[in-house]
Write an enzyme that holds these catalytic residues in place. Structure first.
Site: not given
Length: 513
Positions: A85, A172, A174
């Protein structure tokens, strides 16, 4: 990085709410990872010798004055870099690409299409769902980079310069909402960075024991033992490393759960054959807390008084140089860092006097709560300790809202014991991350035995979580709650009402104070 860690992924913190998740995901793969400030220099990073670097997301725009930056010389270190990002935008900015404000901000799930077979997306579907959270986007990738993924609102959703091992994703990975996020991170960690995935809690124990021995030498260490998970794991780990060089002080401040003081002495003094000094300081603490109702003031008083008691006791001992604490990663994060606001002052972080005579040892300060439990099991600590409910340093002092009295403490102590007993009876201990009772400073009207009552209300708080950073209220079966409520109003004096807290974190914190 200690020489017992032969590989590490370094995550640079640019302020994203998801930063800790990146570190957690990588550790779950069996690879050691640390989160560090974005201000690390390239030279400092070179000395750490990470196998890979991840630039996290963040709230800034690369063009904002005062926006978080990193040393752009990290791109000259010949170390693989993944920008996530804001990290991708920063990489683009430094390497000659172009970043602009998006005409339409993108928050939430998005569909991306993969172009070709880039390393990050090896063996992954061509079309997948990811989690976007950005206001800027890359409109022109740096020279030599290829566009690896596109979406309807973000033409450059992923990019790479394979020959340099530079990668960027606008989404993202994660976050669990990204369908194949874990697989993408694994491709970076194992495919690009060539990690072997052999890090484990067993490795961590060896690493920390070596560090403790190197730090302490032949000197003495003092540990504040509360009987909670964190201090218990710290004490056993240090005792395993240096044996009788460790002395534990257990301060009974009168704010403990039912049977806790006796249990601590039996487990550690007898079970682990550790040198534990018990201090009865109940009257001292309660006198200091008289007339105090503000929660932050209570925390500070308890924290400071604990240190003063600790100082008084340590003065009786000779040759103590080090103080061991059970500070966790989440304690440091919640107490405020360069990129995080202070939510509460933590007992382990915020209450130490400036003239403290000890040097600190905090072997758990890179671990999350679930990792501490895993470490405790690896150390052979009994399950009833490892899976004991998280308990704040100020103890029941912050579970009695408002001013503290012995009567109120006894109400919380007895109601909490009933809650814990029934949760165990129904086999729910491992399903609920934390559960406890709290005594709000309110009374209400009731009817018991045909007589009007005007007594206290008990609140039950039970949450599910992984690490305490976020949590959801636990869906305890109604029949279990009914049994708990019935027992509390019948067995605990001065209680005529029980309520259940159904608030998540955020907006609420887990503790009420």
């Amino acid at each position: 990085m200690t020489n017992l860690v032969n590989e590490m992924i370094l995550v640079l913190d640019f302020g994203s709410q998801y930063n800790q998740l990146i570190t957690r995901r990588i550790r779950e793969f069996g690879v050691y990872s640390e989160l560090h400030p974005h201000t690390l220099t390239a030279e400092e990073i070179k000395e750490m010798a990470p196998k890979g670097i991840i630039l996290s997301g963040g709230p800034n725009s690369v063009y904002d004055e005062g926006s978080f930056r990193c040393d752009e010389k990290i791109f000259d270190l010949d170390i693989p870099v993944l920008g996530i990002c804001y990290g991708m935008q920063l990489m683009t900015h430094y390497l000659g690409g172009k970043v602009e404000a998006a005409s339409q901000r993108e928050y939430g799930k998005a569909d991306i299409h993969i172009n070709g077979t880039p390393a990050l997306f090896k063996d992954l579907p061509t079309d997948q769902v990811v989690w976007m959270s950005h206001g800027d986007l890359v409109v022109e990738v740096p020279e030599g980079f290829t566009v690896d993924a596109t979406s309807a609102h973000c033409p450059n959703s992923a990019m790479s310069l394979a020959e340099k091992n530079f990668y960027g994703v606008q989404f993202h990975p994660e976050v669990r909402h990204s369908e194949y996020g874990n697989d993408l991170l694994k491709n970076f960690v194992f495919g690009v960075c060539d990690c072997d995935g052999k890090w484990s809690m067993e490795n961590f124990i060896e690493i920390e024991m070596q560090k403790i021995r190197e730090t302490v030498g032949d000197k003495q260490v003092l540990c504040a033992l509360s009987g909670g998970v964190d201090s218990s794991v710290v004490a056993v780990l240090i005792h395993k490393a240096i044996g009788d060089q460790l002395t534990c002080i257990f301060v009974d401040h009168g704010l403990l759960r039912k049977g806790e003081a006796e249990g601590v002495m039996k487990t550690f003094s007898e079970g682990f054959n550790m040198n534990v000094i018990k201090v009865d300081a109940k009257d001292r603490f309660l006198n200091k807390l008289k007339g105090v109702s503000d929660p932050e003031q209570k925390r500070k008083i308890i924290g400071n008084e604990f240190i003063y008691v600790f100082d008084d006791e340590s003065d009786k001992l000779k040759g103590i140089d080090y103080l061991a604490q059970g500070t966790l990663y989440t304690d440091i994060i919640e107490s405020g860092t360069a990129t995080a606001q202070t939510i509460k002052s933590h007992h382990n972080v915020g209450g130490l006097p400036e003239d403290m005579q000890f040097e600190l040892i905090e072997p758990l300060n890179t671990l999350f709560k679930d990792e501490v439990r895993a470490l405790g099991s690896e150390l052979g600590i009994p399950d009833d300790i490892v899976w004991r409910q998280p308990f704040p340093g100020p103890g029941l002092g912050i579970r009695v809202l408002g001013e503290i009295s012995e009567e109120k403490l006894e109400i919380v102590r007895e109601s909490d014991a009933i809650l814990r007993e029934e949760i165990a009876n129904f086999g729910l201990e491992r399903d609920i991350w934390q559960y406890f009772t709290v005594l709000p400073d309110i009374r209400s009207v009731g009817v018991m035995g045909d007589a009007r009552t005007y007594d206290y209300t008990i609140g039950i708080r039970a949450v599910t979580s992984i690490d305490g950073m976020t949590s959801d209220w636990a869906r305890i079966p109604w029949d279990v709650l009914e049994k708990i409520s019935t027992r509390i109003v019948n067995e605990v004096k001065h209680v005529n009402r029980v309520v259940y807290d159904i608030t998540s974190k955020p907006p609420a914190t887990i503790e009420w104070e």
